[in-house]
Design an enzyme around this catalytic site. Structure first.
Site, short mmCIF file in Angstrom:
data_model
loop_
_atom_site.label_atom_id
_atom_site.label_comp_id
_atom_site.label_asym_id
_atom_site.label_seq_id
_atom_site.Cartn_x
_atom_site.Cartn_y
_atom_site.Cartn_z
N GLU A 137 -8.32 -5.40 5.16
CA GLU A 137 -8.22 -5.04 3.75
C GLU A 137 -7.04 -5.73 3.07
OE1 GLU A 137 -9.68 -0.64 3.29
OE2 GLU A 137 -9.01 -0.93 5.34
N ARG A 197 -13.19 15.62 7.19
CA ARG A 197 -13.94 15.90 5.95
C ARG A 197 -15.38 16.25 6.26
NH1 ARG A 197 -12.26 10.37 3.36
NH2 ARG A 197 -10.01 10.60 3.54
N ARG A 243 -2.49 -2.08 -3.53
CA ARG A 243 -3.74 -1.38 -3.26
C ARG A 243 -3.79 -0.10 -4.10
NH1 ARG A 243 -5.23 2.81 1.28
NH2 ARG A 243 -7.43 2.95 0.84
N ASN A 290 0.87 -1.18 0.00
CA ASN A 290 0.00 0.00 0.00
C ASN A 290 0.91 1.22 0.00
OD1 ASN A 290 -1.85 1.99 0.47
ND2 ASN A 290 -2.69 1.09 2.36
N HIS A 330 -13.34 2.31 0.11
CA HIS A 330 -13.29 1.24 1.13
C HIS A 330 -13.92 -0.07 0.63
CE1 HIS A 330 -13.67 4.83 4.09
NE2 HIS A 330 -12.39 4.49 4.02
#
Ligand code: ADP
Length: 397
Positions: A385, A240, A90, A7, A179
Site C-alpha cells: 500500500e 468485526r 494515507r 500513515n 483497502h
C-alpha cells in the site's frame, strides 16, 4: 525523487521513504504511543535498526523525530530534509468529498474535516499528521491518498443501500469500501504477471487481513466491494462481525443493554472470528486451535472461508465472468487452509486449484496456485500500500 509516505493513527505514525527512481524503500519505521507516556520510534535504514525513546506529546514532535532519524548517523539515508520531494499521506475515508488523490491546500484540509464523522478514529488522526508535517516541512508538497478512491468507480446500483434515496443524498449513507490502494495494486500486478492489459481481465481481489475486503475489478476498475459505509461490513473479520441484519443489532443491543455507540464497539471489537472461536482474532492461533481439534476454531476458519467464497461467486456473477482470483494481506498471503477452502468447489467457474503449490511457504514473491491449464488463474500477490501511495503522489506532482 524521494517520497515520504506517512500513515498517521491517533497515537502512532508509520512511515516509509521510497526512492521513486527504482521504487526501493530507503528507510521505514514507526512512532508509537504518541501523546502517551513511554513513546518511542523504531526506525530502520541502511540495513540497521535503532530505537529512539523520546517523549512525543504530539504528532509534530513525532515527525520531527522521524526526520531526524532519516538523516541520523548510521541509519540515516538522506543528508537533509530538502531531499524529500513530497509527502503522501494515507487517509482512510473520503466520503463523496474526494474522488482521487488530492494535493493538500488549506482549502483541502478544511474539506477533509467534513469526512471526520465517517471515520472518527482514523481521519482526524490523518489530518493531525498532515498538519504536523506541514509545520515541519512547509515547502514540501503533500498529497492525500484515500483508501476509498479505487472504489469511486462503483456504479450506483452497487454502492447504494436500499434506503430512501433522499437520505442517501442528504447524509451520504452508501457503500464506500476500503483497502482501495491494496486492491488497486494487486489487481494491476496480476495483469502484469499474466501479461494482459487490465482492460482484458475480470479479477476478484481478496484482501484478507485483520480487516478483510473482497473487490470485483472489471477491466481495471472496481465495480463492487464487500466493505460498506464503514469497514464493519462484508465478511466476518478478526474482531468485526461483518454483514449482519440491522434488526438483529437492535435486538442484541436491547438484550445486552447496550447503547448504539457501545453496540458498534461490540460489533467492531468483540465479534468476528475472535467471537466465534472464543480463542483469538489471529489466524495463526486459529490454525493452531484447529490442529489440536478445537471445534470453534475450525468453525471460525470455515465461516471466514465460506463467506469469502460467497463473495467470489457473487462477484463472478456481477462481472459476468472470472479470469483471476488474487489473495493478499496477512491471511491471504500466509494461510493456505483459507485459500484452499475459498477455492474448493469452484471448478464450475473454471478454477482448478493446485494444493501442493498452495502449501509452499510465503517467500514474498508472486505465486500461482492454480493448476496448469486452469481457466481461472489463482495468484498470491504481496500487497504494498505504501508503494501505491508513493506512486500516486509522484503521478500527481
Ligand atoms: P492488518 O494490516 O489489517 O493489521 P494483516 O494484513 O497484517 O492485518 O493481517 C493480519 C492477519 O494475518 C492476522 O490474523 C494473522 O494471524 C494473519 N497471519 C497469518 N500468518 C501470518 C504471518 N506469517 N505474518 C503475518 N500475519 C499472518
Amino acid at each position: 525523487m524521494k517520497i515520504l509516505v506517512v500513515n498517521a493513527g491517533s497515537s502512532s505514525l508509520k512511515y516509509q521513504l521510497i526512492d521513486m527512481q527504482n521504487e526501493k524503500v530507503l528507510a521505514k519505521g514507526g512512532c508509537e504511543r504518541i501523546g502517551i507516556e513511554g513513546s518511542f520510534l523504531k526506525a530502520k535504514g541502511n540495513g540497521q535498526e535503532k530505537v529512539y525513546e523520546k517523549a512525543m506529546p504530539n504528532h509534530k514532535v513525532a515527525i520531527e523525530l522521524v526526520l531526524h532519524a532519516l538523516a541520523d548517523e548510521g541509519i540515516g539515508v538522506i543528508k537533509s530534509m530538502d531531499e524529500i520531494g513530497a509527502v503522501g499521506h494515507r487517509v482512510v475515508a473520503s466520503g463523496e468529498f474526494f474522488k482521487k488523490t488530492t494535493l493538500v491546500t488549506p482549502e483541502v484540509l478544511k474539506t477533509l474535516e467534513e469526512t471526520f464523522e465517517l471515520a472518527p478514529l482514523h481521519n482526524p488522526a490523518a489530518a493531525t499528521g498532515v498538519k504536523a508535517c506541514m509545520e515541519v516541512m512547509p515547502n514540501t508538497p503533500m498529497t492525500l491518498v484515500f483508501d476509498t478512491s479505487f472504489h469511486a468507480t462503483m456504479p450506483e446500483k452497487a454502492f447504494l443501500y436500499g434506503i430512501d434515496y433522499e437520505d442517501y443524498k442528504k447524509y451520504g449513507v452508501r457503500k464506500y469500501g476500503a483497502h482501495g490502494t491494496s486492491h488497486k495494486f494487486v489487481s494491476a500486478e496480476a495483469a502484469k504477471y499474466l501479461g494482459k492489459k487490465p482492460e482484458q481481465l475480470k479479477i476478484v481481489t481478496c484482501h484478507l487481513g485483520n480487516g478483510s475486503s473482497i473487490t470485483a475489478v472489471d477491466g481495471g476498475k472496481c465495480v463492487d466491494t464487500s466493505m460498506g459505509f464503514t469497514p464493519l461490513a462484508g465478511v466476518l473479520m478478526g474482531t468485526r462481525s461483518g454483514d449482519i441484519d440491522a434488526s438483529a443489532v437492535e435486538f442484541l443491543a436491547r438484550k445486552k443493554g447496550l447503547s448504539h455507540a457501545d453496540m458498534i464497539t461490540y460489533l467492531n471489537k468483540q465479534c468476528g472470528v475472535a467471537g466465534i472461536s472464543g480463542v483469538s482474532s489471529d489466524f495463526r492461533d486459529l490454525e493452531a486451535g484447529y490442529e489440536r481439534g478445537d471445534k470453534r476454531c475450525a468453525l471460525a476458519l470455515e465461516m471466514f472461508s465460506y463467506q469469502t467464497k460467497r463473495f467470489v461467486g457473487a462477484y463472478a456473477a456481477a462481472m459476468g465472468g472470472l479470469d483471476c482470483i488474487v489473495f493478499t494481506a496477512g491471511i491471504g498471503e500466509n494461510t493456505p487452509i483459507v485459500r484452499e477452502e475459498v477455492c474448493s468447489g469452484l471448478e464450475f467457474l473454471g478454477v482448478q486449484f493446485d494444493s501442493e503449490a498452495n502449501k509452499k511457504k510465503n517467500d514474498g514473491s508472486i505465486r500461482e496456485i492454480s493448476a496448469k491449464g486452469s481457466k481461472v488463474k489463482v495468484l498470491i500477490i504481496p500487497t504494498n500500500e505504501e508503494l501505491v501511495i508513493a506512486r500516486e503522489t509522484a503521478e500527481l506532482l
